[in-house]
Design a protein around this motif. Structure first.
Motif, PDB file in Angstrom:
ATOM      1  N   ALA A 123      -3.193   8.812 -20.094  1.00  0.00           N
ATOM      2  CA  ALA A 123      -3.069   9.916 -19.148  1.00  0.00           C
ATOM      3  C   ALA A 123      -3.736   9.513 -17.832  1.00  0.00           C
ATOM      4  O   ALA A 123      -4.763   8.837 -17.818  1.00  0.00           O
ATOM      5  N   ILE A 124      -3.140   9.930 -16.731  1.00  0.00           N
ATOM      6  CA  ILE A 124      -3.708   9.598 -15.423  1.00  0.00           C
ATOM      7  C   ILE A 124      -4.919  10.481 -15.130  1.00  0.00           C
ATOM      8  O   ILE A 124      -5.888  10.048 -14.504  1.00  0.00           O
ATOM      9  N   LYS A 125      -4.869  11.706 -15.622  1.00  0.00           N
ATOM     10  CA  LYS A 125      -5.952  12.643 -15.326  1.00  0.00           C
ATOM     11  C   LYS A 125      -6.016  13.706 -16.419  1.00  0.00           C
ATOM     12  O   LYS A 125      -4.997  14.140 -16.937  1.00  0.00           O
ATOM     13  N   VAL A 126      -7.248  14.112 -16.754  1.00  0.00           N
ATOM     14  CA  VAL A 126      -7.476  15.206 -17.704  1.00  0.00           C
ATOM     15  C   VAL A 126      -8.623  16.048 -17.156  1.00  0.00           C
ATOM     16  O   VAL A 126      -9.616  15.507 -16.658  1.00  0.00           O
ATOM     17  N   SER A 127      -8.491  17.361 -17.231  1.00  0.00           N
ATOM     18  CA  SER A 127      -9.592  18.234 -16.804  1.00  0.00           C
ATOM     19  C   SER A 127      -9.717  19.404 -17.772  1.00  0.00           C
ATOM     20  O   SER A 127      -8.737  19.818 -18.391  1.00  0.00           O
ATOM     21  N   ASN A 165     -10.656  10.787 -14.643  1.00  0.00           N
ATOM     22  CA  ASN A 165      -9.657  10.112 -13.821  1.00  0.00           C
ATOM     23  C   ASN A 165      -9.470   8.690 -14.322  1.00  0.00           C
ATOM     24  O   ASN A 165     -10.453   7.962 -14.554  1.00  0.00           O
ATOM     25  N   ASN A 166      -8.214   8.289 -14.473  1.00  0.00           N
ATOM     26  CA  ASN A 166      -7.877   6.966 -14.976  1.00  0.00           C
ATOM     27  C   ASN A 166      -7.780   5.988 -13.807  1.00  0.00           C
ATOM     28  O   ASN A 166      -6.806   5.999 -13.055  1.00  0.00           O
ATOM     29  N   PHE A 218     -12.243   4.747 -17.020  1.00  0.00           N
ATOM     30  CA  PHE A 218     -12.168   6.196 -16.958  1.00  0.00           C
ATOM     31  C   PHE A 218     -13.386   6.695 -16.185  1.00  0.00           C
ATOM     32  O   PHE A 218     -14.531   6.415 -16.562  1.00  0.00           O
ATOM     33  N   GLN A 219     -13.133   7.412 -15.101  1.00  0.00           N
ATOM     34  CA  GLN A 219     -14.217   7.975 -14.296  1.00  0.00           C
ATOM     35  C   GLN A 219     -14.424   9.429 -14.703  1.00  0.00           C
ATOM     36  O   GLN A 219     -13.488  10.228 -14.656  1.00  0.00           O
ATOM     37  N   ILE A 220     -15.644   9.772 -15.073  1.00  0.00           N
ATOM     38  CA  ILE A 220     -15.962  11.105 -15.561  1.00  0.00           C
ATOM     39  C   ILE A 220     -16.815  11.844 -14.534  1.00  0.00           C
ATOM     40  O   ILE A 220     -17.816  11.317 -14.037  1.00  0.00           O
ATOM     41  N   THR A 221     -16.408  13.070 -14.223  1.00  0.00           N
ATOM     42  CA  THR A 221     -17.215  13.982 -13.418  1.00  0.00           C
ATOM     43  C   THR A 221     -17.434  15.237 -14.249  1.00  0.00           C
ATOM     44  O   THR A 221     -16.484  15.819 -14.760  1.00  0.00           O
TER      45      THR A 221
END
Length: 308
Positions: free
Chosen positions: A146-150, A165-166, A170-173
């Protein structure tokens, strides 16, 4: 104008022209860097697996200008008790920007076609309500993560939000009202995302991961349980109409029951953790361009979905 003032005016004009010229050069340089970064981002989320090629049946169903909305009777385990509520899965295709990772407003050859899932749950815990929403943007190519998950969770104690964010990793905020979590930013090595399983299933159930692999649990699960957001060992088995995922280290099992025939609609699921099971059973399905159904007269559609 005196000779001195005239000289100062010329110097100021030259300085202003120089600044404007430099700004234009800087902007071009920035645009070039953004382009390079965008290409690099796209490359880092791709894989060597062959891309899924939609057939006419797929295109007729998913590109008809409508979303598929399915409502579920929810039996949610929370704080040691089961709570009655409703869940909704909204699947819809849309163009996505791979660099900024948001929905594209305009057609462009660089857009990525995704199958988006907006998943919601609503239930009460005693006097106060819970509202949970997850969004997953999964490439229809079906050969990358997945390109993005929120995910956001709201209840009367406060609210929390996590976004993945992929990119190269994986970048996690993450934001939370809990002292031990608060505001965080960190990276994770890539692994299968539980969030993407639901969209991947709708494209091609046979492509779902099986046997032993590494998985990052759903952002909803890690928020509600405060489990560390990281990869865990998982095992999965698949048979027509049912997918079972087990994460032994979390004492957790997820079973998704679906129609084995296209478009692979999800009938129900069971999520068991530490012996407590949450269940969701299908109520109704509606295909509609819901974003245009926003008048009071359209409230009747909620009755169609058995949400009233």
């Amino acid at each position: 104008m005196t000779p001195l003032k005239h000289s100062l005016f010329i110097l100021a004009t030259l300085a202003l022209f120089s600044c404007n010229t430099q700004n234009k050069q800087d902007n071009k340089a920035i645009a070039k860097v953004k382009t390079i970064k965008a290409v690099k981002t796209v490359n880092t989320i791709a894989s060597k697996a062959p891309a899924f090629k939609p057939n006419k049946q797929f295109n007729d169903y998913w590109y008809a200008g409508e979303a598929e909305i399915t409502s579920y009777q929810l039996d949610q385990s929370r704080y040691g008790e089961n709570r009655k509520g409703t869940a909704v899965l909204v699947f819809v295709t849309e163009p996505f920007l791979a660099d900024t990772q948001v929905k594209a407003d305009q057609n462009n050859p660089t857009n990525v076609n995704v199958l988006k899932l907006n998943s919601t749950k609503k239930f009460n815990t005693g006097i106060y309500p819970y509202s949970i929403m997850q969004s997953t943007f999964y490439p229809i190519a079906n050969n990358q993560h997945a390109i993005k998950v929120s995910t956001s969770v709201q209840e009367w104690c406060g609210h929390v939000y996590t976004q993945l964010n992929n990119r190269e990793q994986f970048q996690i905020t993450s934001h939370s009202y809990f002292q031990g979590e608060a505001d965080q930013k960190f990276n994770l090595d890539k692994a299968v995302l539980e969030n993407q399983i639901w969209t991947q299933l709708r494209i091609d159930p046979s492509s779902l991961p099986k046997d032993n692999f590494e998985i990052i649990p759903s952002l909803e699960f890690t928020r509600l349980t405060h489990a560390p957001l990281k990869s865990y060992n998982a095992f999965a088995e698949s048979k027509p109409g049912q997918y079972t995922l087990t994460i032994k280290d979390l004492d957790r099992q997820l079973i998704i029951n679906y129609n084995p025939e296209f478009p692979y609609q999800i009938h129900s699921w069971e999520d068991t953790q530490n012996g407590k099971t949450s269940k969701a059973t299908k109520l109704a399905t509606l295909k509609t361009a819901y974003w245009n159904k926003k008048s009071n007269a359209d409230l009747e559609l909620r009755k169609t979905l058995k949400l009233e």
